[in-house]
Motif scaffolding. Structure first.
Motif, PDB file in Angstrom:
ATOM      1  N   TYR A 147       0.646  -0.985  -0.062  1.00 32.65           N
ATOM      2  CA  TYR A 147      -0.412   0.163  -0.445  1.00 32.65           C
ATOM      3  C   TYR A 147       0.773   1.202  -0.051  1.00 32.65           C
ATOM      4  O   TYR A 147       0.494   2.436  -1.025  1.00 32.65           O
ATOM      5  N   GLN A 148       2.065   1.495   0.720  1.00 37.08           N
ATOM      6  CA  GLN A 148       2.870   2.283   0.151  1.00 37.08           C
ATOM      7  C   GLN A 148       3.351   2.358  -1.051  1.00 37.08           C
ATOM      8  O   GLN A 148       3.328   3.819  -1.474  1.00 37.08           O
ATOM      9  N   THR A 149       3.712   1.602  -2.278  1.00 41.17           N
ATOM     10  CA  THR A 149       3.907   1.299  -3.535  1.00 41.17           C
ATOM     11  C   THR A 149       2.642   2.242  -4.189  1.00 41.17           C
ATOM     12  O   THR A 149       2.915   3.346  -4.689  1.00 41.17           O
ATOM     13  N   LEU A 150       0.972   1.688  -3.824  1.00 39.43           N
ATOM     14  CA  LEU A 150       0.158   1.751  -4.293  1.00 39.43           C
ATOM     15  C   LEU A 150       0.033   3.746  -3.990  1.00 39.43           C
ATOM     16  O   LEU A 150      -0.096   4.476  -5.045  1.00 39.43           O
ATOM     17  N   ALA A 151       1.041   4.088  -3.167  1.00 41.52           N
ATOM     18  CA  ALA A 151       0.530   5.739  -1.818  1.00 41.52           C
ATOM     19  C   ALA A 151       1.447   5.748  -3.072  1.00 41.52           C
ATOM     20  O   ALA A 151       0.976   7.106  -3.815  1.00 41.52           O
ATOM     21  N   GLU A 152       2.621   5.458  -3.559  1.00 36.35           N
ATOM     22  CA  GLU A 152       3.318   6.236  -4.278  1.00 36.35           C
ATOM     23  C   GLU A 152       3.369   6.586  -5.602  1.00 36.35           C
ATOM     24  O   GLU A 152       3.479   7.441  -6.282  1.00 36.35           O
ATOM     25  N   GLY A 153       2.785   5.509  -6.339  1.00 37.13           N
ATOM     26  CA  GLY A 153       1.912   5.830  -7.489  1.00 37.13           C
ATOM     27  C   GLY A 153       1.411   6.767  -7.873  1.00 37.13           C
ATOM     28  O   GLY A 153       0.924   7.254  -8.518  1.00 37.13           O
ATOM     29  N   GLU A 154      -0.120   6.757  -6.855  1.00 35.18           N
ATOM     30  CA  GLU A 154      -1.389   7.647  -6.783  1.00 35.18           C
ATOM     31  C   GLU A 154      -0.081   9.377  -6.953  1.00 35.18           C
ATOM     32  O   GLU A 154      -0.735  10.446  -8.112  1.00 35.18           O
ATOM     33  N   LYS A 155       0.711   8.981  -6.023  1.00 36.18           N
ATOM     34  CA  LYS A 155       1.109  10.629  -6.083  1.00 36.18           C
ATOM     35  C   LYS A 155       2.368  10.916  -7.545  1.00 36.18           C
ATOM     36  O   LYS A 155       2.057  12.132  -8.040  1.00 36.18           O
ATOM     37  N   TYR A 156       3.386  10.204  -8.059  1.00 35.81           N
ATOM     38  CA  TYR A 156       3.508   9.927  -9.309  1.00 35.81           C
ATOM     39  C   TYR A 156       2.140  10.235 -10.247  1.00 35.81           C
ATOM     40  O   TYR A 156       2.810  10.911 -11.537  1.00 35.81           O
ATOM     41  N   LEU A 157       1.427   9.713 -10.394  1.00 35.22           N
ATOM     42  CA  LEU A 157       0.420   9.590 -11.187  1.00 35.22           C
ATOM     43  C   LEU A 157      -0.002  11.258 -11.178  1.00 35.22           C
ATOM     44  O   LEU A 157      -0.289  12.266 -12.759  1.00 35.22           O
ATOM     45  N   SER A 189       3.311   7.395 -17.357  1.00 40.10           N
ATOM     46  CA  SER A 189       2.455   7.359 -16.966  1.00 40.10           C
ATOM     47  C   SER A 189       1.300   6.165 -16.651  1.00 40.10           C
ATOM     48  O   SER A 189       0.548   5.600 -15.811  1.00 40.10           O
ATOM     49  N   ASP A 190       1.194   5.143 -17.684  1.00 36.85           N
ATOM     50  CA  ASP A 190       0.548   4.332 -18.731  1.00 36.85           C
ATOM     51  C   ASP A 190       1.308   2.997 -17.786  1.00 36.85           C
ATOM     52  O   ASP A 190       0.887   2.521 -16.764  1.00 36.85           O
ATOM     53  N   GLU A 219      -9.465  -4.488 -17.823  1.00 40.52           N
ATOM     54  CA  GLU A 219     -10.231  -4.206 -18.655  1.00 40.52           C
ATOM     55  C   GLU A 219     -10.297  -3.184 -19.104  1.00 40.52           C
ATOM     56  O   GLU A 219      -9.587  -2.860 -20.685  1.00 40.52           O
ATOM     57  N   THR A 220     -10.178  -2.170 -18.513  1.00 40.09           N
ATOM     58  CA  THR A 220     -10.088  -0.925 -18.570  1.00 40.09           C
ATOM     59  C   THR A 220      -8.718  -0.309 -19.876  1.00 40.09           C
ATOM     60  O   THR A 220      -8.301  -0.347 -20.568  1.00 40.09           O
ATOM     61  N   LEU A 221      -7.727  -0.438 -18.783  1.00 39.50           N
ATOM     62  CA  LEU A 221      -6.331  -0.554 -19.517  1.00 39.50           C
ATOM     63  C   LEU A 221      -6.293  -0.896 -20.507  1.00 39.50           C
ATOM     64  O   LEU A 221      -5.671  -1.168 -21.541  1.00 39.50           O
ATOM     65  N   VAL A 222      -6.820  -3.073 -20.633  1.00 39.68           N
ATOM     66  CA  VAL A 222      -6.329  -3.567 -21.859  1.00 39.68           C
ATOM     67  C   VAL A 222      -7.282  -2.528 -23.218  1.00 39.68           C
ATOM     68  O   VAL A 222      -7.074  -2.217 -24.016  1.00 39.68           O
ATOM     69  N   ASP A 223      -8.574  -1.935 -23.379  1.00 41.63           N
ATOM     70  CA  ASP A 223      -9.231  -1.229 -24.027  1.00 41.63           C
ATOM     71  C   ASP A 223      -8.269  -0.066 -24.155  1.00 41.63           C
ATOM     72  O   ASP A 223      -7.830   0.922 -25.386  1.00 41.63           O
ATOM     73  N   LEU A 224      -7.485   0.390 -23.933  1.00 44.40           N
ATOM     74  CA  LEU A 224      -6.579   2.111 -23.952  1.00 44.40           C
ATOM     75  C   LEU A 224      -5.110   2.066 -23.749  1.00 44.40           C
ATOM     76  O   LEU A 224      -5.235   3.066 -24.428  1.00 44.40           O
ATOM     77  N   LEU A 225      -4.537   0.751 -23.414  1.00 46.09           N
ATOM     78  CA  LEU A 225      -3.509   0.985 -23.656  1.00 46.09           C
ATOM     79  C   LEU A 225      -2.790  -0.118 -25.104  1.00 46.09           C
ATOM     80  O   LEU A 225      -3.230  -1.147 -25.317  1.00 46.09           O
ATOM     81  N   PRO A 226      -1.714   0.391 -25.596  1.00 49.05           N
ATOM     82  CA  PRO A 226      -1.567  -0.282 -26.721  1.00 49.05           C
ATOM     83  C   PRO A 226      -0.086  -1.154 -25.942  1.00 49.05           C
ATOM     84  O   PRO A 226       0.601  -1.189 -24.916  1.00 49.05           O
ATOM     85  N   GLY A 227       0.541  -2.164 -26.883  1.00 42.84           N
ATOM     86  CA  GLY A 227       1.824  -3.296 -27.368  1.00 42.84           C
ATOM     87  C   GLY A 227       1.495  -3.939 -26.135  1.00 42.84           C
ATOM     88  O   GLY A 227       0.777  -4.404 -25.133  1.00 42.84           O
TER      89      GLY A 227
END
Length: 457
Positions: free
Chosen positions: A223-233, A246-247, A284-292
């Motif tokens: 959860y600390q890692t997830l919090a850092e991810g939110e900050k960087y996003l 970001s992706d 599934e949302t990421l599948v629709d939005l992201l490439p490669g």
């Protein structure tokens, strides 16, 4: 009146004598885990003359209810202006407890954006630039000082309470964020590897008597890692240059949430306790939005969560989508998501093609298509197998090494009526250990969280 006072005095003395007698006969309760941890810290502080004043104050702290066996203590040096202040900032009980954080953290683990929780339930915000680490804006001096299972850091002044810091969008470059996030993910995946090794092999002398402590450590790291991810996003939100990073962070947040779901059967996003359907929608949302490769990674995560949730048709769809696109081949280009190292410098590749075959095989088996399941397994099994009953659990577990997700597959293999080789020699109990216990702090903070079965007794 004189007789009355004599009578009252006699009663008082008699009551006092009785109370003392009762106290002498009442057994002293054993010290709490927290008291023992604090005592170890005090013993180390007393060997440091420059920390003697803090040591004396720490002796006054009431930690009788503290059950944390591992602490991170920020000890204030003697002879600083902080000790001589006459205003409200003086080191009272609240301020003292602010200097004691739950959990033990090496300096490497005090990464930028980490949030610690003090024993009086305040947040302590870590900022880092290179090797310079600050807690609530107060810079740590030197390196960690071990004290039993805890660590002590020296600080030059009293740490004040602080609201959650705001980070200017232009405070760091995209390359800086990329470097910081990669370090954060390296730390997380190293912890994930350690947890897997302990749960499945007893690495480091682990037994299932220690599962609550191990679970606390993993939960906090995730959860600390997830919090850092939110900050960087948030920092990258308006950056066209940072779109790819970001992706990447979005995919890796989904990876962590999927692993949390695998270990606990649930996860938390902000104040919401999330279901498998929430996680499936996110992937599934990421599948629709992201490439490669990002799309392939999100497809594998979608297949895995659908499999966990017994939605086998969907798991087949996403896993076979990856197999059909021809981007990967066993033994040649089989890593779908890569680029990290563990604490020993070895490569960590959290998403592999062989796991896609395993997911597709299990999903086909659960849908009743045994021939297709065998066909897929025989692509990766050596030697080939002729029936599901011939499958040895080690085939799966050996193939899953490196994915960081061996342990959750015990549940899936059990559901396939396969004789699973659980690590019984160090205390595995099938009635509860197919899931990790949710940490008590998390249960206290999230009223919608429910403890996993058989951990309440």
């Amino acid at each position: 009146m004189k007789k009355f006072f004599q009578y009252a005095l006699a009663c008082t003395l008699a009551f006092t004598a009785y109370a003392c007698s009762e106290d002498e006969n009442t057994p002293t309760p054993p010290p709490s885990k927290g008291e023992q941890a604090v005592e170890q810290v005090i013993n180390v502080l007393e060997e440091k003359p420059e920390l003697s004043q803090f040591a004396e104050l720490l002796k006054t702290a009431d930690v009788s209810d503290l059950q944390e066996e591992k602490l991170t203590v920020f000890a204030v040096k003697n002879e600083t202006a902080a000790w001589n202040r006459s205003r409200a900032l003086a080191m009272d009980s609240t301020a003292l407890k602010r200097h004691i954080a739950k959990g033990s953290y090496t300096k490497d683990q005090l990464t930028d954006g980490t949030v610690l929780k003090s024993i009086n339930e305040e947040n302590l915000y870590i900022t880092r630039e290179g090797n310079a680490v600050s807690v609530n804006g107060v810079e740590i001096e030197g390196e960690a000082i071990p004290a039993g299972n805890s660590y002590i850091y020296v600080v030059p002044e009293i740490i004040e309470s602080q609201a959650e810091p705001t980070i200017p969008q232009d405070s760091v470059s995209v390359s800086d964020i990329s470097y910081l996030w990669r370090n954060t993910m390296n730390n997380y995946l190293s912890k994930n590897w350690e947890v897997e090794a302990k749960l499945t092999t007893g690495y480091g002398g682990f037994t299932y008597n220690d599962i609550a402590e191990l679970s606390d450590e993993y939960w906090n790291t995730a959860y600390q890692t997830l919090a850092e991810g939110e900050k960087y996003l948030a920092q990258l939100a308006e950056s066209e240059e940072g779109r790819n990073l970001s992706d990447t962070i979005k995919v890796e947040k989904a990876l962590i949430q999927t692993q949390l779901y695998g270990y606990y059967g649930k996860y938390v996003d902000g104040e919401n306790v999330c279901t498998a359907d929430d996680l499936i929608l996110s992937c599934e949302t990421l599948v629709d939005l992201l490439p490669g490769a990002m799309r392939d990674a999100a497809s594998l995560l979608s297949a895995k969560v659908l499999l966990y949730n017994e939605q086998y048709a969907g798991a087949v769809t996403y896993s076979e989508m990856i197999l059909a696109n021809g981007n990967y081949a066993l033994g040649e280009n089989e890593v779908i998501w890569k680029g990290y190292t563990d604490a020993f410098g070895s490569s960590v590749d959290p998403l592999l093609l062989q796991e896609v075959y395993i997911i597709a095989a299990i999903a086909h088996y659960k849908n009743g298509n045994v021939p297709k399941a065998l066909e897929l397994l025989n692509v990766i099994a050596e030697p080939p197998i002729s029936s599901i009953e011939d499958i040895d659990t080690s085939i799966y577990l050996n193939l899953l090494k490196g994915t960081g997700e061996t342990y959750p597959y015990y549940r899936l293999l059990t559901s396939m009526d396969i004789s699973v080789s659980y690590p019984l020699d160090f205390g595995f109990d099938i009635s509860k250990h197919l899931l990790l216990p949710v940490p008590q702090d998390a249960l206290n903070e999230n009223t919608g969280l429910i403890q996993n079965p058989n951990y309440d007794n």
